[in-house]
Scaffold this motif. Sequence first.
Motif, PDB file in Angstrom:
ATOM      1  N   ASN A 182       0.769  -1.173   0.014  1.00 44.66           N
ATOM      2  CA  ASN A 182       0.025  -0.235   0.034  1.00 44.66           C
ATOM      3  C   ASN A 182       0.806   1.326  -0.067  1.00 44.66           C
ATOM      4  O   ASN A 182       1.565   1.646   0.876  1.00 44.66           O
ATOM      5  CB  ASN A 182      -0.955   0.094   1.350  1.00 44.66           C
ATOM      6  N   LYS A 183       0.982   1.880  -1.266  1.00 49.21           N
ATOM      7  CA  LYS A 183       1.901   2.961  -1.206  1.00 49.21           C
ATOM      8  C   LYS A 183       1.000   4.407  -1.100  1.00 49.21           C
ATOM      9  O   LYS A 183       0.030   4.241  -1.494  1.00 49.21           O
ATOM     10  CB  LYS A 183       2.669   3.159  -2.304  1.00 49.21           C
ATOM     11  N   PRO A 184       1.835   5.476  -0.660  1.00 48.78           N
ATOM     12  CA  PRO A 184       1.071   6.614  -0.578  1.00 48.78           C
ATOM     13  C   PRO A 184       0.318   6.993  -1.874  1.00 48.78           C
ATOM     14  O   PRO A 184       0.839   6.561  -2.926  1.00 48.78           O
ATOM     15  CB  PRO A 184       2.119   7.588  -0.403  1.00 48.78           C
ATOM     16  N   GLY A 185      -0.742   7.256  -1.873  1.00 47.88           N
ATOM     17  CA  GLY A 185      -1.618   7.622  -3.087  1.00 47.88           C
ATOM     18  C   GLY A 185      -2.372   6.360  -3.649  1.00 47.88           C
ATOM     19  O   GLY A 185      -2.958   6.353  -4.745  1.00 47.88           O
ATOM     20  N   GLN A 186      -2.025   5.402  -3.078  1.00 49.24           N
ATOM     21  CA  GLN A 186      -2.685   4.047  -3.661  1.00 49.24           C
ATOM     22  C   GLN A 186      -3.041   2.969  -2.432  1.00 49.24           C
ATOM     23  O   GLN A 186      -2.289   2.066  -2.077  1.00 49.24           O
ATOM     24  CB  GLN A 186      -1.711   3.090  -4.736  1.00 49.24           C
ATOM     25  N   VAL A 187      -3.707   3.232  -1.588  1.00 51.97           N
ATOM     26  CA  VAL A 187      -4.316   2.986  -0.311  1.00 51.97           C
ATOM     27  C   VAL A 187      -5.478   1.972  -0.507  1.00 51.97           C
ATOM     28  O   VAL A 187      -6.321   1.774   0.461  1.00 51.97           O
ATOM     29  CB  VAL A 187      -4.289   3.612   0.656  1.00 51.97           C
ATOM     30  N   GLY A 188      -5.935   1.402  -1.776  1.00 45.37           N
ATOM     31  CA  GLY A 188      -7.196   0.716  -1.950  1.00 45.37           C
ATOM     32  C   GLY A 188      -7.338  -0.179  -0.967  1.00 45.37           C
ATOM     33  O   GLY A 188      -8.581  -0.111  -0.427  1.00 45.37           O
ATOM     34  N   PHE A 189      -6.503  -1.309  -0.595  1.00 41.45           N
ATOM     35  CA  PHE A 189      -7.010  -2.448   0.241  1.00 41.45           C
ATOM     36  C   PHE A 189      -7.204  -1.719   2.022  1.00 41.45           C
ATOM     37  O   PHE A 189      -8.183  -2.006   2.499  1.00 41.45           O
ATOM     38  CB  PHE A 189      -5.985  -3.544   0.545  1.00 41.45           C
ATOM     39  N   LEU A 190      -6.031  -0.753   2.214  1.00 40.66           N
ATOM     40  CA  LEU A 190      -6.310  -0.266   3.628  1.00 40.66           C
ATOM     41  C   LEU A 190      -7.625   0.696   3.707  1.00 40.66           C
ATOM     42  O   LEU A 190      -8.442   0.438   4.662  1.00 40.66           O
ATOM     43  CB  LEU A 190      -5.158   0.792   3.766  1.00 40.66           C
ATOM     44  N   GLU A 191      -8.176   1.172   2.741  1.00 44.17           N
ATOM     45  CA  GLU A 191      -9.369   2.089   2.470  1.00 44.17           C
ATOM     46  C   GLU A 191     -10.550   1.035   3.048  1.00 44.17           C
ATOM     47  O   GLU A 191     -11.582   1.294   3.381  1.00 44.17           O
ATOM     48  CB  GLU A 191      -9.402   3.005   1.605  1.00 44.17           C
ATOM     49  N   ASN A 192     -10.419   0.153   2.068  1.00 42.84           N
ATOM     50  CA  ASN A 192     -11.687  -0.873   2.068  1.00 42.84           C
ATOM     51  C   ASN A 192     -11.824  -1.562   3.436  1.00 42.84           C
ATOM     52  O   ASN A 192     -12.789  -1.623   3.895  1.00 42.84           O
ATOM     53  CB  ASN A 192     -11.419  -1.851   0.801  1.00 42.84           C
ATOM     54  N   ALA A 193     -10.649  -2.039   3.798  1.00 42.73           N
ATOM     55  CA  ALA A 193     -10.520  -2.711   5.295  1.00 42.73           C
ATOM     56  C   ALA A 193     -11.083  -1.720   6.233  1.00 42.73           C
ATOM     57  O   ALA A 193     -11.685  -1.936   7.104  1.00 42.73           O
ATOM     58  CB  ALA A 193      -9.271  -3.082   5.605  1.00 42.73           C
ATOM     59  N   GLY A 194     -10.837  -0.486   6.140  1.00 43.29           N
ATOM     60  CA  GLY A 194     -11.122   0.839   6.881  1.00 43.29           C
ATOM     61  C   GLY A 194     -12.637   0.726   6.754  1.00 43.29           C
ATOM     62  O   GLY A 194     -13.526   0.936   7.923  1.00 43.29           O
ATOM     63  N   LEU A 195     -13.265   0.893   5.589  1.00 39.55           N
ATOM     64  CA  LEU A 195     -14.732   1.045   5.440  1.00 39.55           C
ATOM     65  C   LEU A 195     -15.341  -0.101   6.069  1.00 39.55           C
ATOM     66  O   LEU A 195     -16.540  -0.004   6.822  1.00 39.55           O
ATOM     67  CB  LEU A 195     -15.090   0.966   3.830  1.00 39.55           C
ATOM     68  N   TYR A 196     -14.932  -1.599   5.959  1.00 36.50           N
ATOM     69  CA  TYR A 196     -15.416  -2.536   6.885  1.00 36.50           C
ATOM     70  C   TYR A 196     -15.385  -2.400   8.243  1.00 36.50           C
ATOM     71  O   TYR A 196     -16.319  -2.626   8.833  1.00 36.50           O
ATOM     72  CB  TYR A 196     -14.782  -3.997   6.416  1.00 36.50           C
ATOM     73  N   TRP A 197     -14.263  -1.813   8.750  1.00 31.76           N
ATOM     74  CA  TRP A 197     -14.355  -1.552  10.294  1.00 31.76           C
ATOM     75  C   TRP A 197     -15.140  -0.578  10.727  1.00 31.76           C
ATOM     76  O   TRP A 197     -15.878  -0.646  11.554  1.00 31.76           O
ATOM     77  CB  TRP A 197     -12.985  -1.058  10.408  1.00 31.76           C
ATOM     78  N   HIS A 198     -15.517   0.338  10.072  1.00 30.25           N
ATOM     79  CA  HIS A 198     -16.196   1.434  10.381  1.00 30.25           C
ATOM     80  C   HIS A 198     -17.734   0.879  10.310  1.00 30.25           C
ATOM     81  O   HIS A 198     -18.627   1.293  11.155  1.00 30.25           O
ATOM     82  CB  HIS A 198     -16.201   2.735   9.320  1.00 30.25           C
ATOM     83  N   LEU A 199     -18.150   0.026   9.283  1.00 27.30           N
ATOM     84  CA  LEU A 199     -19.467  -0.621   9.367  1.00 27.30           C
ATOM     85  C   LEU A 199     -19.716  -1.400  10.619  1.00 27.30           C
ATOM     86  O   LEU A 199     -20.858  -1.280  11.104  1.00 27.30           O
ATOM     87  CB  LEU A 199     -19.535  -1.670   8.072  1.00 27.30           C
ATOM     88  N   VAL A 200     -18.591  -2.164  11.085  1.00 28.15           N
ATOM     89  CA  VAL A 200     -18.698  -2.808  12.172  1.00 28.15           C
ATOM     90  C   VAL A 200     -19.145  -1.902  13.414  1.00 28.15           C
ATOM     91  O   VAL A 200     -19.866  -2.271  14.158  1.00 28.15           O
ATOM     92  CB  VAL A 200     -17.256  -3.680  12.736  1.00 28.15           C
ATOM     93  N   ASP A 201     -18.536  -0.616  13.452  1.00 31.00           N
ATOM     94  CA  ASP A 201     -18.682   0.206  14.285  1.00 31.00           C
ATOM     95  C   ASP A 201     -20.015   0.949  14.374  1.00 31.00           C
ATOM     96  O   ASP A 201     -20.847   1.240  15.111  1.00 31.00           O
ATOM     97  CB  ASP A 201     -17.575   1.350  13.924  1.00 31.00           C
TER      98      ASP A 201
END
Lengths: 215, 105
Positions: A182-201
């Motif tokens: 996950n490089k700066p400017g290309q954080v696709g997986f991290l962003e999607n994992a984050g979205l999932y985590w926020h859904l859990v929240d």
Amino acid sequence: MSTTAIHAAEHAGEHAGHEEHVDPVGTKIGMWLFLYTEVMLFMGVFIWYAQSVATYPLQFHHAAGELNTLIGAFNTLVLLTSSLTVAMSITATQRGHKKFALGLLLFSILCGLTFLVVKYFEWSAKFEHGYYPGGEHLMAMPVGIQTFFGFYFAATGLHALHVILGLIALLVATVMVAKDINKPGQVGFLENAGLYWHLVDLVWIYLFPLLYLVT
Amino acid sequence: MDHAHAHGHDHHDEGNHFVTYTTYIQIWLTLCVLTGLTVVAATLDLGQTSNVVLAMFIATVKAGLVISVFMHVKYDWGFLRAMMFVLFITIAGIIPLYLSDFAWR
């Protein structure tokens, strides 16, 4: 086309996807569509609650009093904090602050584990007192109380399952950040994992008052 | 916050805008205060229905903050926000339909 040929073609496609083409817009739309199916799943759970609380208002009132509000509120704050650090880790990765991002992600994972440990003790206490589906003590209680605890275990169990899956996604994202996938400017997986985590929240934001605060 | 917003419009690649740490921390503090508020609101004796409705209202405010800022929908491009709108319409349609079926059964 034989199965092996399809498999080979898929594999080639995957390979090309990693090497040449990144589609952040498509990735994100795909993730959101998946999250919508999750919302529909939990909406069924909430409709079940609405019908049950309307049928047994008094018994839900008494049963919710059996749960410890302080523990529920603590777990709410734990999840909110982990959501904050996950969101911050995306900004940190985009800015190229890799160490800070990794620290934030590990802290988030620790929060998720804390949530599960607290949940474990909460469930254990209920089991010890015979408050579990089919448990001696609970079966002797009025049907509304049984419904409440049936909902309690099903809803928090389904949610805990999502916490576990979210933790796995966060762990994978952490490794990807650590290995510079996950490089700066290309954080696709991290962003999607984050979205999932926020859904859990988000699900917990609704479950907490419904389970602990209808007293 | 405005800075981040401008970035969101400049780039269709949503990976390129930065939401500041300060914005996130402000939202987190608001969420904590709202959690406290919902606990306090539950101690008020408004009747069970009003209490549940009030708790759901506060939860929805919290959900709105999480979705718009933590989940970046506020900074996302129009198509994704239109998708969110479709989701809300779906939920807002299904829940009352189901509950009306239950109420008049």
